[in-house]
Motif scaffolding. Structure first.
Motif, PDB file in Angstrom:
ATOM      1  N   UNK A  52      41.725  63.029  33.136  1.00 22.55           N
ATOM      2  CA  UNK A  52      42.269  64.877  33.102  1.00 22.55           C
ATOM      3  C   UNK A  52      41.508  64.821  31.806  1.00 22.55           C
ATOM      4  N   UNK A  53      39.827  65.191  31.989  1.00 20.51           N
ATOM      5  CA  UNK A  53      39.193  65.470  31.160  1.00 20.51           C
ATOM      6  C   UNK A  53      38.568  64.533  30.326  1.00 20.51           C
ATOM      7  N   UNK A  54      39.269  63.621  30.135  1.00 19.78           N
ATOM      8  CA  UNK A  54      39.304  63.483  28.740  1.00 19.78           C
ATOM      9  C   UNK A  54      38.669  61.165  28.788  1.00 19.78           C
ATOM     10  N   UNK A  55      37.694  60.632  28.234  1.00 20.19           N
ATOM     11  CA  UNK A  55      37.204  59.806  28.474  1.00 20.19           C
ATOM     12  C   UNK A  55      38.499  58.085  28.392  1.00 20.19           C
ATOM     13  N   UNK A  56      38.760  57.469  28.970  1.00 16.74           N
ATOM     14  CA  UNK A  56      39.800  56.924  28.119  1.00 16.74           C
ATOM     15  C   UNK A  56      39.194  55.223  28.428  1.00 16.74           C
ATOM     16  N   UNK A  57      39.656  54.079  27.147  1.00 15.68           N
ATOM     17  CA  UNK A  57      38.733  52.816  27.628  1.00 15.68           C
ATOM     18  C   UNK A  57      39.739  52.342  27.741  1.00 15.68           C
ATOM     19  N   UNK A  58      40.273  51.060  28.243  1.00 14.72           N
ATOM     20  CA  UNK A  58      40.951  49.403  27.996  1.00 14.72           C
ATOM     21  C   UNK A  58      40.114  48.709  28.218  1.00 14.72           C
ATOM     22  N   UNK A  59      40.478  47.253  27.743  1.00 17.30           N
ATOM     23  CA  UNK A  59      40.671  46.244  28.178  1.00 17.30           C
ATOM     24  C   UNK A  59      40.763  45.289  28.537  1.00 17.30           C
ATOM     25  N   UNK A  60      39.661  44.892  29.682  1.00 21.92           N
ATOM     26  CA  UNK A  60      40.312  44.147  31.105  1.00 21.92           C
ATOM     27  C   UNK A  60      39.537  42.863  31.162  1.00 21.92           C
ATOM     28  N   UNK A  61      40.820  42.182  31.515  1.00 18.55           N
ATOM     29  CA  UNK A  61      39.333  40.154  32.064  1.00 18.55           C
ATOM     30  C   UNK A  61      38.858  40.695  33.034  1.00 18.55           C
ATOM     31  N   UNK A  62      37.686  39.966  32.874  1.00 19.47           N
ATOM     32  CA  UNK A  62      37.271  39.794  34.298  1.00 19.47           C
ATOM     33  C   UNK A  62      36.971  38.808  35.265  1.00 19.47           C
ATOM     34  N   UNK A  63      37.888  38.803  36.247  1.00 18.51           N
ATOM     35  CA  UNK A  63      38.254  38.205  36.877  1.00 18.51           C
ATOM     36  C   UNK A  63      37.477  37.504  38.539  1.00 18.51           C
ATOM     37  N   UNK A  64      35.923  37.790  38.596  1.00 14.87           N
ATOM     38  CA  UNK A  64      34.208  37.475  39.022  1.00 14.87           C
ATOM     39  C   UNK A  64      33.796  36.501  38.287  1.00 14.87           C
ATOM     40  N   UNK A  65      32.881  36.240  38.968  1.00 13.18           N
ATOM     41  CA  UNK A  65      32.323  35.348  39.404  1.00 13.18           C
ATOM     42  C   UNK A  65      30.803  35.750  38.471  1.00 13.18           C
ATOM     43  N   UNK A  66      29.873  34.975  37.561  1.00 11.17           N
ATOM     44  CA  UNK A  66      28.893  35.122  36.852  1.00 11.17           C
ATOM     45  C   UNK A  66      27.644  35.224  38.074  1.00 11.17           C
ATOM     46  N   UNK A  67      26.985  35.623  38.213  1.00 16.80           N
ATOM     47  CA  UNK A  67      25.777  36.273  39.272  1.00 16.80           C
ATOM     48  C   UNK A  67      26.436  37.172  40.624  1.00 16.80           C
ATOM     49  N   UNK A  68      27.053  37.568  40.404  1.00 20.90           N
ATOM     50  CA  UNK A  68      28.030  38.328  40.926  1.00 20.90           C
ATOM     51  C   UNK A  68      27.240  39.779  41.231  1.00 20.90           C
ATOM     52  N   UNK A  69      27.303  40.761  42.167  1.00 14.18           N
ATOM     53  CA  UNK A  69      27.202  41.472  42.563  1.00 14.18           C
ATOM     54  C   UNK A  69      27.660  42.611  41.823  1.00 14.18           C
ATOM     55  N   UNK A  70      28.932  42.690  41.800  1.00 14.07           N
ATOM     56  CA  UNK A  70      29.832  43.301  41.219  1.00 14.07           C
ATOM     57  C   UNK A  70      30.857  42.594  40.540  1.00 14.07           C
ATOM     58  N   UNK A  71      31.649  43.895  39.602  1.00 15.79           N
ATOM     59  CA  UNK A  71      32.548  42.857  38.969  1.00 15.79           C
ATOM     60  C   UNK A  71      33.887  43.279  39.470  1.00 15.79           C
ATOM     61  N   UNK A  72      34.760  42.273  39.036  1.00 18.30           N
ATOM     62  CA  UNK A  72      35.685  42.418  39.587  1.00 18.30           C
ATOM     63  C   UNK A  72      37.048  42.493  38.516  1.00 18.30           C
TER      64      UNK A  72
END
Length: 348
Positions: A52-72
């Motif tokens: 709704x026009x505002x930027x909201x940040x939240x912390x989430x654990x990464x479930x992918x592996x290092x070296x992948x071409x995307x973050x999951x």
């Protein structure tokens, strides 16, 4: 090219699917194909969503592996949660999301495992421990893995098919599940005790233990381990989710229940003066007043909301990124500080 820059990068949601009826997994990818994401398995990233026009940040654990071409990431719906409900219901493939550089001390690089480990998780706490397991298995690490997970039911278990398949096909992965419904081993009110630990993983004293889940659950598990005289130098837990309705002063946890009164919050540099409830978060007051404070993790970890209380008192539950000199000079983390009296605040 490795993703090593500080600050946020703009990524695009390229995949999204439901894990359970109230949780989704999504992947974030860069525009370039030569980018890989380097982080320590178990770490988290603060994600910024336009709502709704505002930027909201939240912390989430990464479930992918290092070296992948995307973050999951996997996000579970929280009752009345602005961002989690947005992610589950409205995040679509093609939308842009900002991601901060991964951080966090709960990982399998800094928290070095022994040859045998015990991963204990509950609910969405499975995400960082799963990242560690994937990393070990992908690199053929000689780690004997006991995986103990608690959930309401099979249908509510994030990654249920994946961990079940690993249990069936990987010799050094042994799954133990405790379910609240009748489809699994029943346990009292979602609490695991020393008795259950001994029953399910009798050799836990010989293992490095990694723990992630709801705050109350982690407190119970830690207490059980201490009761068993476990060597806590081999115990590691995620801590980016602060306990609610508690504050910590000089290491002592106390209740913050109090009579609600009004206090004034003043930020002279921005011409802001407003009323707030005593006991409310300083960050909430600053955002209400339109002060341009950055709030990335909102969990007392990243330090982006650091500010100085020049007059008055707050009660802080985290000083994670502050030095002793910072604290002495009145700096606090706004996301983890409750207002106790009238305060005057500066952003630097």
């Amino acid at each position: 090219m490795a993703w090593s820059q500080s600050g946020a990068v703009a990524l695009t949601c390229t995949k999204k699917w439901f894990e359970t009826p109230d949780s989704v997994t999504f992947e974030l990818s860069p525009n370039r194909h030569d980018v890989t994401f380097q982080f320590k398995p178990g770490q988290f990233s603060s994600l910024g969503f336009d709502i709704e026009g505002n930027k909201h940040f939240r912390a989430y654990s990464i479930s992918s592996k290092p070296g992948d071409s995307s973050l999951r990431f996997t996000v579970k719906r929280v009752s009345n949660g602005l961002v989690s409900n947005h992610v589950v219901e409205q995040l679509e493939v093609g939308q842009r999301v900002e991601a901060m550089t991964p951080v966090g001390q709960f990982n399998n690089v800094d928290c070095i495992p022994q040859e045998k480990v015990l991963m204990i998780s509950a609910g969405c706490g499975i995400t960082p421990v799963m990242s560690m397991v994937d990393d070990w298995l992908a690199n053929n690490a000689h780690v004997d893995i006991e995986f103990l997970h608690l959930a309401k039911s099979k249908q509510d278990t994030i990654y249920f098919n994946k961990i079940s398949e690993l249990n069936d096909t990987v010799d050094n992965f042994n799954l133990k599940m405790l379910l609240e419904d009748s489809s699994g081993t029943e346990y009292p009110q979602g609490v695991i005790s020393l008795e259950w630990l001994l029953k399910l993983v009798a050799d836990f004293h010989d293992r490095t233990i990694y723990l992630c889940g709801p705050t109350g659950f982690m407190e119970v598990v830690k207490s059980a381990l201490e009761q068993a005289d476990f060597d806590m130098s081999h115990f590691h837990q995620e801590s980016f989710t602060p306990a609610e309705s508690q504050h910590i002063t000089d290491g002592t946890v106390t209740d913050v229940t109090q009579d609600v009164t009004s206090v004034k919050v003043m930020v002279p540099d921005f011409g802001v003066e407003l009323d707030a409830e005593a006991g409310s978060l300083l960050l909430d007051a600053l955002e209400k007043g339109g002060v341009p404070v950055i709030a990335a993790c909102r969990s007392g970890i990243c330090g982006s909301c650091k500010c100085k209380v020049k007059v008055g008192q707050v009660q802080s539950s985290s000083t994670e990124t502050l030095t002793a000199a910072d604290v002495e000079n009145g700096f606090v983390l706004a996301c983890s500080s409750q207002i106790k009296t009238d305060v005057e605040v500066a952003l630097n």
